[in-house]
Design an enzyme around this catalytic site. Sequence first.
Site, PDB file in Angstrom:
ATOM      1  N   LYS A  85       0.859  -1.189   0.000  1.00  0.00           N
ATOM      2  CA  LYS A  85       0.000   0.000   0.000  1.00  0.00           C
ATOM      3  C   LYS A  85       0.888   1.229   0.000  1.00  0.00           C
ATOM      4  O   LYS A  85       2.045   1.167   0.429  1.00  0.00           O
ATOM      5  CB  LYS A  85      -0.869   0.016   1.261  1.00  0.00           C
ATOM      6  CG  LYS A  85      -2.125   0.818   1.120  1.00  0.00           C
ATOM      7  CD  LYS A  85      -3.239  -0.007   0.515  1.00  0.00           C
ATOM      8  CE  LYS A  85      -4.479   0.792   0.211  1.00  0.00           C
ATOM      9  NZ  LYS A  85      -5.619  -0.075  -0.108  1.00  0.00           N
ATOM     10  N   ASP A  92      -7.017   4.439  -4.249  1.00  0.00           N
ATOM     11  CA  ASP A  92      -7.675   4.286  -2.950  1.00  0.00           C
ATOM     12  C   ASP A  92      -8.307   5.664  -2.698  1.00  0.00           C
ATOM     13  O   ASP A  92      -8.534   6.403  -3.664  1.00  0.00           O
ATOM     14  CB  ASP A  92      -6.650   3.891  -1.857  1.00  0.00           C
ATOM     15  CG  ASP A  92      -7.318   3.360  -0.584  1.00  0.00           C
ATOM     16  OD1 ASP A  92      -7.630   2.162  -0.527  1.00  0.00           O
ATOM     17  OD2 ASP A  92      -7.528   4.143   0.365  1.00  0.00           O
TER      18      ASP A  92
HETATM   19  N1  GLU Z   1      -7.369   0.297  -2.661  1.00  0.00           N
HETATM   20  C1  GLU Z   1      -8.146  -0.844  -3.002  1.00  0.00           C
HETATM   21  C2  GLU Z   1      -8.229  -1.788  -1.830  1.00  0.00           C
HETATM   22  O1  GLU Z   1      -8.298  -1.338  -0.715  1.00  0.00           O
HETATM   23  C3  GLU Z   1      -7.739  -1.485  -4.324  1.00  0.00           C
HETATM   24  C4  GLU Z   1      -6.347  -1.941  -4.444  1.00  0.00           C
HETATM   25  C5  GLU Z   1      -5.984  -2.416  -5.867  1.00  0.00           C
HETATM   26  O2  GLU Z   1      -6.832  -2.462  -6.730  1.00  0.00           O
HETATM   27  O3  GLU Z   1      -4.797  -2.739  -6.028  1.00  0.00           O
HETATM   28  O4  GLU Z   1      -8.275  -2.983  -1.953  1.00  0.00           O
END
Ligand code: GLU
Length: 448
Positions: free
Chosen positions: A129, A169
């Site tokens: 992340k 996100d």
């Molecule tokens: N931010 C999204 C999550 O919390 C998507 C992450 C992604 O698609 O890599 O899963």
Amino acid sequence: MTQVVEQVECIYQEVVRRNPGEHEFHQAVKEVLESLVPVLTRHPHYAEHRIIERICEPERQVIFRVPWQDDTGRVQINRGFRVQFNSALGPYKGGLRFHPSVYLGIVKFLGFEQIFKNAVTGMPIGGGKGGSDFDPKGRSDGEIMRFCQSFMTELHRHLGEYTDVPAGDIGVGAREIGFLFGQYKRLTNRYESAVLTGKGPSWGGALVRREATGYGVAFFIDEMLRARGQSFEGKTCVVSGSGNVAVYAVEKIHELGGKVVACSDSDGFVHHPAGIELETLKRLKEVERRRIRDYVEIHPDAVYRHGGRIWDVPCDVAVPCATQNELDGDAARRLVSNGCLAVGEGANMPTTPEGIKVFQEAGIAYGPGKAANAGGVSTSALEMQQNASRDAWTFEYTERKLREIMKEIHRACHETAEEYGRPGDYVLGANIVGFTRVAEPMVAFGLI
Ligand code: GLU
């Protein structure tokens, strides 16, 4: 068993000691570790290999300066992060969050959750992340572009389709992914489509990716309701938030026969007993980038409560889609006393530990984000598949795949909870499924 409980408590205390002040990270670790006691009792070799201690320590963490110039010519400095948490199942995968609240503890809680969420999807993706304390609110397109370019100028050296694949996100949508991809392409001289997901459909993005998290959470709740012999038909629902996840959760819940009567933003919430009008919501939030309070100008039969708590609105199904810890013990008690029978998390860790306890003790269906909101990242993995084969699937085909994935996630969590003697406990189910899928390759790879 008591020995394992003590062992797990020691690991948790060590995590707290080594990561001071990172409360959200501690909270995310604690929830997972508590679920793992029965697994460690059954499979002692995970403890011998110290798998938990290894999972709690990110493989790599990058923190960097992001300098950029605003429209007045003033130099601004933000902090950028990327936590590459675990790559046992595939390249690091997880979104970027641009929000003033972002600090290392937030990125680490999100990255830690992402490991298990991604494993639960059954797709070949690791967990990571990133983000920045940059606040996009009120910034012009030019400012957003300059910020994204500066952010990527540093981050690009840590990415790659086989290394680390970010997406969006909070605060990062198709516009930001476009600026980030453009800069990555320019810096590397490579049209490496699968280095980012959530791209625009005209340049390698998967159809349904925009809708996927919201649709996915609706599908997951639908599965939870079916497991109890019920459905969305005629159910009153409350969806917090009004971003990408919330908007498409509303859309799919309406299609599945439910009625969403309230949604919110960080200032307040709108209650529309006749049902939230999706087209208005989309226009306000996606096209005009306005606040939710403006909804009542268009629908005078709706009421806006500034600073109010959306969870006071009576509902059968609650869908927190805003942010972490938005639903505490008090709110959970109110939902339960109002007759709420299912909660599905569109956001990451929106319910506090006390809130989770309230839901579990009341015996209502509670789908944690790790399982319920995994549709977004699953569709990111589908985007990577399409990029790898230079293919583009139709909306209908991709949505069918998403629906199957959510069904399978539900089945795996549900069956695992039963297998471990805790039927209906999706927290336990998701954590155990995620953990064992990551632990197996970690053991196989040796000490790395
Ligand atoms: N931010 C999204 C999550 O919390 C998507 C992450 C992604 O698609 O890599 O899963």
